[in-house]
Design a protein around this motif. Structure first.
Motif, PDB file in Angstrom:
ATOM      1  N   GLY A  69      46.122  42.953  50.312  1.00  0.00           N
ATOM      2  CA  GLY A  69      44.785  43.541  50.293  1.00  0.00           C
ATOM      3  C   GLY A  69      44.771  44.959  49.784  1.00  0.00           C
ATOM      4  O   GLY A  69      43.919  45.332  48.966  1.00  0.00           O
ATOM      5  N   TYR A  70      45.713  45.782  50.234  1.00  0.00           N
ATOM      6  CA  TYR A  70      45.763  47.165  49.754  1.00  0.00           C
ATOM      7  C   TYR A  70      46.112  47.225  48.268  1.00  0.00           C
ATOM      8  O   TYR A  70      45.564  48.048  47.527  1.00  0.00           O
ATOM      9  N   ALA A  71      47.044  46.368  47.835  1.00  0.00           N
ATOM     10  CA  ALA A  71      47.438  46.378  46.424  1.00  0.00           C
ATOM     11  C   ALA A  71      46.257  46.052  45.516  1.00  0.00           C
ATOM     12  O   ALA A  71      46.046  46.691  44.478  1.00  0.00           O
ATOM     13  N   ILE A  72      45.463  45.045  45.904  1.00  0.00           N
ATOM     14  CA  ILE A  72      44.291  44.677  45.099  1.00  0.00           C
ATOM     15  C   ILE A  72      43.177  45.706  45.273  1.00  0.00           C
ATOM     16  O   ILE A  72      42.530  46.120  44.303  1.00  0.00           O
ATOM     17  N   GLY A  73      42.960  46.143  46.507  1.00  0.00           N
ATOM     18  CA  GLY A  73      41.886  47.093  46.776  1.00  0.00           C
ATOM     19  C   GLY A  73      42.066  48.435  46.090  1.00  0.00           C
ATOM     20  O   GLY A  73      41.091  49.147  45.838  1.00  0.00           O
ATOM     21  N   ALA A  74      43.321  48.779  45.768  1.00  0.00           N
ATOM     22  CA  ALA A  74      43.582  50.045  45.082  1.00  0.00           C
ATOM     23  C   ALA A  74      42.910  50.114  43.716  1.00  0.00           C
ATOM     24  O   ALA A  74      42.723  51.200  43.160  1.00  0.00           O
ATOM     25  N   LEU A  75      42.539  48.968  43.169  1.00  0.00           N
ATOM     26  CA  LEU A  75      41.906  48.938  41.843  1.00  0.00           C
ATOM     27  C   LEU A  75      40.436  49.349  41.888  1.00  0.00           C
ATOM     28  O   LEU A  75      39.829  49.584  40.837  1.00  0.00           O
ATOM     29  N   GLY A  76      39.848  49.418  43.087  1.00  0.00           N
ATOM     30  CA  GLY A  76      38.413  49.643  43.200  1.00  0.00           C
ATOM     31  C   GLY A  76      37.925  50.916  42.540  1.00  0.00           C
ATOM     32  O   GLY A  76      36.999  50.896  41.713  1.00  0.00           O
ATOM     33  N   ALA A  77      38.542  52.047  42.866  1.00  0.00           N
ATOM     34  CA  ALA A  77      38.059  53.333  42.343  1.00  0.00           C
ATOM     35  C   ALA A  77      38.187  53.440  40.827  1.00  0.00           C
ATOM     36  O   ALA A  77      37.219  53.810  40.147  1.00  0.00           O
ATOM     37  N   PRO A  78      39.360  53.136  40.219  1.00  0.00           N
ATOM     38  CA  PRO A  78      39.422  53.231  38.751  1.00  0.00           C
ATOM     39  C   PRO A  78      38.554  52.205  38.044  1.00  0.00           C
ATOM     40  O   PRO A  78      38.048  52.463  36.948  1.00  0.00           O
ATOM     41  N   LEU A  79      38.329  51.033  38.668  1.00  0.00           N
ATOM     42  CA  LEU A  79      37.461  50.029  38.049  1.00  0.00           C
ATOM     43  C   LEU A  79      36.022  50.521  38.008  1.00  0.00           C
ATOM     44  O   LEU A  79      35.346  50.410  36.970  1.00  0.00           O
ATOM     45  N   ILE A  80      35.544  51.082  39.105  1.00  0.00           N
ATOM     46  CA  ILE A  80      34.186  51.637  39.122  1.00  0.00           C
ATOM     47  C   ILE A  80      34.066  52.790  38.128  1.00  0.00           C
ATOM     48  O   ILE A  80      33.092  52.879  37.366  1.00  0.00           O
ATOM     49  N   GLY A  81      35.057  53.667  38.132  1.00  0.00           N
ATOM     50  CA  GLY A  81      35.035  54.778  37.178  1.00  0.00           C
ATOM     51  C   GLY A  81      35.096  54.311  35.744  1.00  0.00           C
ATOM     52  O   GLY A  81      34.425  54.865  34.859  1.00  0.00           O
ATOM     53  N   GLY A  82      35.903  53.277  35.478  1.00  0.00           N
ATOM     54  CA  GLY A  82      36.008  52.747  34.121  1.00  0.00           C
ATOM     55  C   GLY A  82      34.712  52.130  33.640  1.00  0.00           C
ATOM     56  O   GLY A  82      34.318  52.307  32.479  1.00  0.00           O
ATOM     57  N   LEU A  83      34.027  51.386  34.522  1.00  0.00           N
ATOM     58  CA  LEU A  83      32.736  50.801  34.141  1.00  0.00           C
ATOM     59  C   LEU A  83      31.706  51.888  33.855  1.00  0.00           C
ATOM     60  O   LEU A  83      30.908  51.773  32.921  1.00  0.00           O
ATOM     61  N   HIS A  84      31.734  52.950  34.649  1.00  0.00           N
ATOM     62  CA  HIS A  84      30.821  54.063  34.392  1.00  0.00           C
ATOM     63  C   HIS A  84      31.128  54.713  33.047  1.00  0.00           C
ATOM     64  O   HIS A  84      30.214  55.015  32.267  1.00  0.00           O
ATOM     65  N   GLU A  85      32.397  54.908  32.774  1.00  0.00           N
ATOM     66  CA  GLU A  85      32.798  55.529  31.509  1.00  0.00           C
ATOM     67  C   GLU A  85      32.416  54.647  30.328  1.00  0.00           C
ATOM     68  O   GLU A  85      32.012  55.141  29.260  1.00  0.00           O
ATOM     69  N   LEU A  86      32.522  53.317  30.516  1.00  0.00           N
ATOM     70  CA  LEU A  86      32.236  52.378  29.430  1.00  0.00           C
ATOM     71  C   LEU A  86      30.742  52.251  29.161  1.00  0.00           C
ATOM     72  O   LEU A  86      30.309  52.173  28.002  1.00  0.00           O
ATOM     73  N   THR A  87      29.929  52.256  30.224  1.00  0.00           N
ATOM     74  CA  THR A  87      28.494  52.015  30.066  1.00  0.00           C
ATOM     75  C   THR A  87      27.655  53.288  30.089  1.00  0.00           C
ATOM     76  O   THR A  87      26.481  53.265  29.699  1.00  0.00           O
ATOM     77  N   GLY A  88      28.220  54.385  30.571  1.00  0.00           N
ATOM     78  CA  GLY A  88      27.476  55.627  30.644  1.00  0.00           C
ATOM     79  C   GLY A  88      26.517  55.701  31.812  1.00  0.00           C
ATOM     80  O   GLY A  88      25.719  56.640  31.925  1.00  0.00           O
ATOM     81  N   GLY A  89      26.542  54.712  32.696  1.00  0.00           N
ATOM     82  CA  GLY A  89      25.683  54.708  33.885  1.00  0.00           C
ATOM     83  C   GLY A  89      26.389  54.017  35.030  1.00  0.00           C
ATOM     84  O   GLY A  89      27.546  53.605  34.918  1.00  0.00           O
ATOM     85  N   TRP A  90      25.644  53.862  36.141  1.00  0.00           N
ATOM     86  CA  TRP A  90      26.254  53.282  37.330  1.00  0.00           C
ATOM     87  C   TRP A  90      25.754  51.876  37.642  1.00  0.00           C
ATOM     88  O   TRP A  90      26.235  51.243  38.582  1.00  0.00           O
ATOM     89  N   SER A  91      24.807  51.349  36.877  1.00  0.00           N
ATOM     90  CA  SER A  91      24.213  50.045  37.188  1.00  0.00           C
ATOM     91  C   SER A  91      25.245  48.927  37.135  1.00  0.00           C
ATOM     92  O   SER A  91      25.279  48.053  38.012  1.00  0.00           O
ATOM     93  N   ALA A  92      26.096  48.927  36.120  1.00  0.00           N
ATOM     94  CA  ALA A  92      27.097  47.864  35.994  1.00  0.00           C
ATOM     95  C   ALA A  92      28.074  47.897  37.158  1.00  0.00           C
ATOM     96  O   ALA A  92      28.441  46.856  37.718  1.00  0.00           O
TER      97      ALA A  92
END
Length: 431
Positions: free
Chosen positions: A382-405
């Motif tokens: 769970g921790y190994a997979i959950g560690a991806l949460g923050a960079p994934l959210i940040g990456g989607l924001h960087e890719l789309t320019g917003g937070w909706s995705a």
């Protein structure tokens, strides 16, 4: 998430005695350093990005690093505790947090990330040993209450750093502001140094203090009443004795729930100040204060779910957690102007979700050894997979320019989380 998320064997309990107030105070002071240093950089992430010239996905690594260490270091932490003793292990944990805080203050993103890895490794030891100390030294009737207080204090540490880092940074700069929180860690070191000296004067040893007492199960753990569980199970797997756990669907349902809860909690803890600043047009100080509701309301949530578990049918706490997470993520996506309300409700989910997961784990386990193996697998994966949460959210924001995705992704994850947790709850009720 709270809150207390690691495992190790429990020695038999000593005969009944009075409440060890010095130990309890020491545990609660130490708890202030078990989440606060991880959350502290999040209110000033925009400043960190600007000063170091990094993107949002890279900045998200600052909370990924310690969560990843939770997954990797738990077996080593359990070994350290068995060899060094509980008091010394907790003292080493706090010393490691202090060292990591100073490493993080060295200019350069590489040093900052290294410091977060060190903090994560040190916090892992504390995650493992504090539940052990509570269950070892606190009278049985008070274990649930003290553990809930510990979980609440974890949230209090996150609340303080979320609320006050930006005001401090506006006066002394964000590097010095992050360094200021080392005062809490120093206080914990002083208390546990005194406790360690006192224990050594009495001649106590980790392996000698309790050489008799209650019988233990196959994994060297005593029976645990699910009604008193307020955090992750303090046991660790022994040599793959219970391989059948991998063939049980409930194991994977709990793993899915734990992984998603970790990912959402640490992802939101990382980006909430930035999301509220961008979506609501708040200045950094106001955004940090609003985001701190997610940690602050969790203080009450830490006591609410154990109370529900004791006085209502088992399905009620599970449904409460699932609905809490869904309201939080859907609300932030469709009505961001009410973020304060969604964060207050969502705090129940992150404060009590781990309680529900590990209470379910205890209920569905057929032996102590199976509980140990299942706990280790659920937490490690769970921790190994959950560690991806923050960079994934940040990456989607960087890719789309917003937070909706990113927020839409969280909605989808909470639906999967709810299905996994409710499915595990069904298996628990059948037990």
């Amino acid at each position: 998430m709270d809150r207390s998320e690691a495992v190790t064997p429990i020695p038999p309990r000593a005969p009944a005695r009075g409440i060890p107030w010095f130990v309890i105070v020491g545990v609660l002071v130490a708890a202030l350093s078990m989440r606060g240093p991880i959350v502290a950089p999040t209110p000033v992430l925009r400043d960190i990005e600007a000063d170091y010239g990094i993107g949002s996905a890279t900045a998200g690594l600052l909370t990924t690093a310690p969560v990843l260490m939770f997954a990797l270091m738990t077996p080593l932490a359990a070994l350290l505790i068995r060899r060094a003793g509980a008091e010394l292990a907790l003292l080493l944990s706090l010393s490691g947090v202090l060292l990591g805080t100073f490493i993080r203050a060295v200019p350069g993103f590489g040093w900052m990330l290294t410091g977060m890895f060190v903090i994560g490794a040190a916090v892992t030891i504390g995650n493992v040993v504090i539940p052990v100390i509570i269950r070892r030294d606190v009278p049985s009737a008070r274990v649930g209450l003290v553990t809930a207080a510990y979980v609440a204090t974890l949230n209090a540490g996150s609340l303080l750093t979320s609320l006050l880092t930006v005001p401090l940074a506006s006066r002394i700069g964000w590097p010095a502001a992050l360094l200021t929180w080392s005062v809490l860690t120093v206080a914990g070191i002083v208390l546990w140094s005194a406790h360690l000296r006192r224990a050594r004067r009495k001649g106590d040893r980790w392996g000698e203090r309790y050489s008799g007492g209650e019988p233990t199960g196959t994994a060297g753990v005593r029976e645990i009443d699910p009604a008193t569980i307020t955090g992750p199970l303090p046991v660790v797997a022994r040599g793959g004795r219970e391989r059948s756990i991998a063939r049980r669907p409930v194991t994977w349902l709990l793993l899915i729930a734990f992984a998603i809860q970790c990912g959402i909690y640490y992802g939101l803890s990382t980006w909430l100040p930035t999301i509220t600043a961008d979506e609501l047009g708040l200045d950094p100080s106001a955004a940090g204060a609003l985001a701190s509701l997610f940690q602050g309301a969790g203080i009450a949530g830490a006591f609410l779910v154990p109370l529900l578990a004791r006085f209502t049918p088992a399905i009620v706490p599970t449904l409460t957690i699932c609905i809490s997470w869904i309201i939080l993520t859907v609300g932030m996506l469709v009505a961001p102007e009410l973020t304060w309300l969604w964060l207050t409700i969502g705090a129940i989910g992150h404060a009590g979700g781990f309680v529900v997961i590990f209470t379910t784990l205890v209920t569905v386990s057929r032996t102590d050894g199976e509980a140990a193996g299942m706990s280790a697998l659920v937490q490690g994966g769970g921790y190994a997979i959950g560690a991806l949460g923050a960079p994934l959210i940040g990456g989607l924001h960087e890719l789309t320019g917003g937070w909706s995705a990113a927020l839409a992704l969280l909605v989808g994850l909470t639906i999967i989380y709810s299905a996994g947790l409710l499915g595990a709850g069904v298996a628990a009720r059948r037990r």
